[in-house]
Design a protein around this motif. Structure first.
Motif, mmCIF file in Angstrom:
data_model
loop_
_atom_site.group_PDB
_atom_site.id
_atom_site.type_symbol
_atom_site.label_atom_id
_atom_site.label_comp_id
_atom_site.label_asym_id
_atom_site.label_seq_id
_atom_site.Cartn_x
_atom_site.Cartn_y
_atom_site.Cartn_z
ATOM 1 N N ASN A 145 0.805 -1.187 0.130
ATOM 2 C CA ASN A 145 -0.041 -0.011 0.108
ATOM 3 C C ASN A 145 0.839 1.364 -0.063
ATOM 4 O O ASN A 145 0.383 2.361 -0.319
ATOM 5 C CB ASN A 145 -1.093 0.091 1.242
ATOM 6 N N ARG A 146 1.979 1.185 0.599
ATOM 7 C CA ARG A 146 2.729 2.468 0.453
ATOM 8 C C ARG A 146 3.786 2.480 -0.630
ATOM 9 O O ARG A 146 4.454 3.551 -0.927
ATOM 10 C CB ARG A 146 3.939 2.211 1.680
ATOM 11 N N GLY A 147 3.528 1.611 -1.720
ATOM 12 C CA GLY A 147 4.312 1.602 -2.893
ATOM 13 C C GLY A 147 5.665 1.180 -2.987
ATOM 14 O O GLY A 147 6.503 1.111 -3.768
ATOM 15 N N GLU A 148 5.831 0.243 -1.754
ATOM 16 C CA GLU A 148 7.244 -0.408 -1.768
ATOM 17 C C GLU A 148 7.436 -1.754 -2.510
ATOM 18 O O GLU A 148 8.550 -2.121 -2.480
ATOM 19 C CB GLU A 148 7.485 -0.705 -0.072
ATOM 20 N N LEU A 149 6.164 -2.340 -2.649
ATOM 21 C CA LEU A 149 6.299 -3.542 -3.333
ATOM 22 C C LEU A 149 5.292 -3.667 -4.587
ATOM 23 O O LEU A 149 4.187 -2.797 -4.555
ATOM 24 C CB LEU A 149 5.692 -4.856 -2.705
ATOM 25 N N ASP A 150 5.498 -4.261 -5.594
ATOM 26 C CA ASP A 150 4.759 -4.259 -6.858
ATOM 27 C C ASP A 150 3.869 -5.280 -6.861
ATOM 28 O O ASP A 150 2.636 -4.960 -7.464
ATOM 29 C CB ASP A 150 5.490 -4.144 -8.275
ATOM 30 N N LEU A 151 3.969 -6.244 -6.273
ATOM 31 C CA LEU A 151 3.166 -7.552 -6.324
ATOM 32 C C LEU A 151 3.263 -8.374 -5.108
ATOM 33 O O LEU A 151 4.273 -8.408 -4.604
ATOM 34 C CB LEU A 151 3.662 -8.638 -7.385
#
Length: 286
Positions: A145-151
């Protein structure tokens, strides 16, 4: 024998993109926002796609919008076509040399067969850089949710968050076959840390029947929990798919609601994502 022109007409990627957006959001309005379009335009694209497919793909119910049986069959192909289009564009433009995908997996999925298959995928696609993070599902979903992981593949409460794919995750109480502890009072528990899944369900279920309990072993590692249960340290609430022959179910303890396993994807058009999702889906469905 002469075939119809309609049966040979290829699927347009723009129409497929609208179809996937409608299925994922379960709303023409939300899909239009996602695609920076209008509801009427998205609706028209779905109708054009249905004309090409030769039948209804979306069940436009009063309370929800879901894919029909034909739509379910097309959905996987649609995701793969969109991903391959994006991958082809990246290769032609040279961007594929710098593609990095950040994948989050719970510990029980981040080892063994999945790791081997992912490694084979990276060897097959030298332009792909895969960064895998293992941890507790709640932490992984927060990072997503913080944009640190793509999948991410995570365990969550049923219906907690809409993913691109999801499966039920039945839970049961287990103890060691060699060290029965179900009659102990208070009940010795083996559990994840306070921010881990299943722990709150365990405590709530026991408190509801006024059953005494105490924590004897806490670990963020699933392997550690399984080892503790096998050794007879305590009883734990676990997914049925992870238990081993050294454990036995404890049917006398209160039932709890099933969890679910879900895959969340940030960018449906990202190259190589469809292949990774298929690898994860194959592992879940084993």
């Amino acid at each position: 024998m002469k075939t119809s022109d309609k049966s040979n007409k290829p699927f347009n990627s723009d129409l497929l993109r609208s179809f996937v957006a409608v299925v994922d959001t379960r709303s023409f309005t939300a899909a239009a926002r996602q695609l920076n379009s209008t509801q009427s335009t998205v609706s028209q694209k779905i109708m054009r796609l249905e004309e090409v497919a030769g039948g209804l793909l979306i069940d436009r119910g009063r309370n929800s919008i879901t894919p029909t049986e034909a739509g379910e069959r097309l959905l996987g192909y649609a995701r793969r076509i969109l991903a391959l289009n994006a991958e082809a564009a990246a290769v032609v433009s040279g961007v594929a040399r710098h593609i990095t995908l950040r994948l989050g997996l719970p510990e029980d999925f981040a080892s063994g067969r999945v790791t081997q298959v992912l490694a084979a995928l990276v060897r097959q696609h030298p332009n792909l850089k895969l960064e895998v993070t293992s941890g507790l599902s709640r932490n992984l979903y927060g990072a997503y949710n913080r944009g640190e992981l793509d999948l991410v593949l995570v365990k969550q409460h049923r219906g907690e968050a809409r993913g691109v794919m999801h499966w039920p995750e039945p839970l049961s109480w287990y103890q060691s076959k060699n060290h029965a502890l179900a009659d102990c009072d208070p009940l010795p528990l083996v559990a994840f840390p306070s921010d881990g899944l299943y722990r709150a369900q365990m405590i709530t279920a026991l408190d509801n029947i006024r059953r005494g309990w105490h924590l004897v072993y806490t670990s963020s590692s699933l392997a550690g929990l399984l080892s503790a249960v096998n050794a007879g340290l305590g009883i734990s609430l676990l997914p049925r798919r992870v238990v081993n022959s050294g454990m036995q179910e404890v049917p006398t303890l209160p039932a709890v609601d099933a969890m679910e396993i879900a895959i969340h994807q940030a960018d449906q058009d990202s190259p190589f994502v469809s292949e990774i999702i298929q690898i994860l889906a194959d592992e879940v469905e084993r």
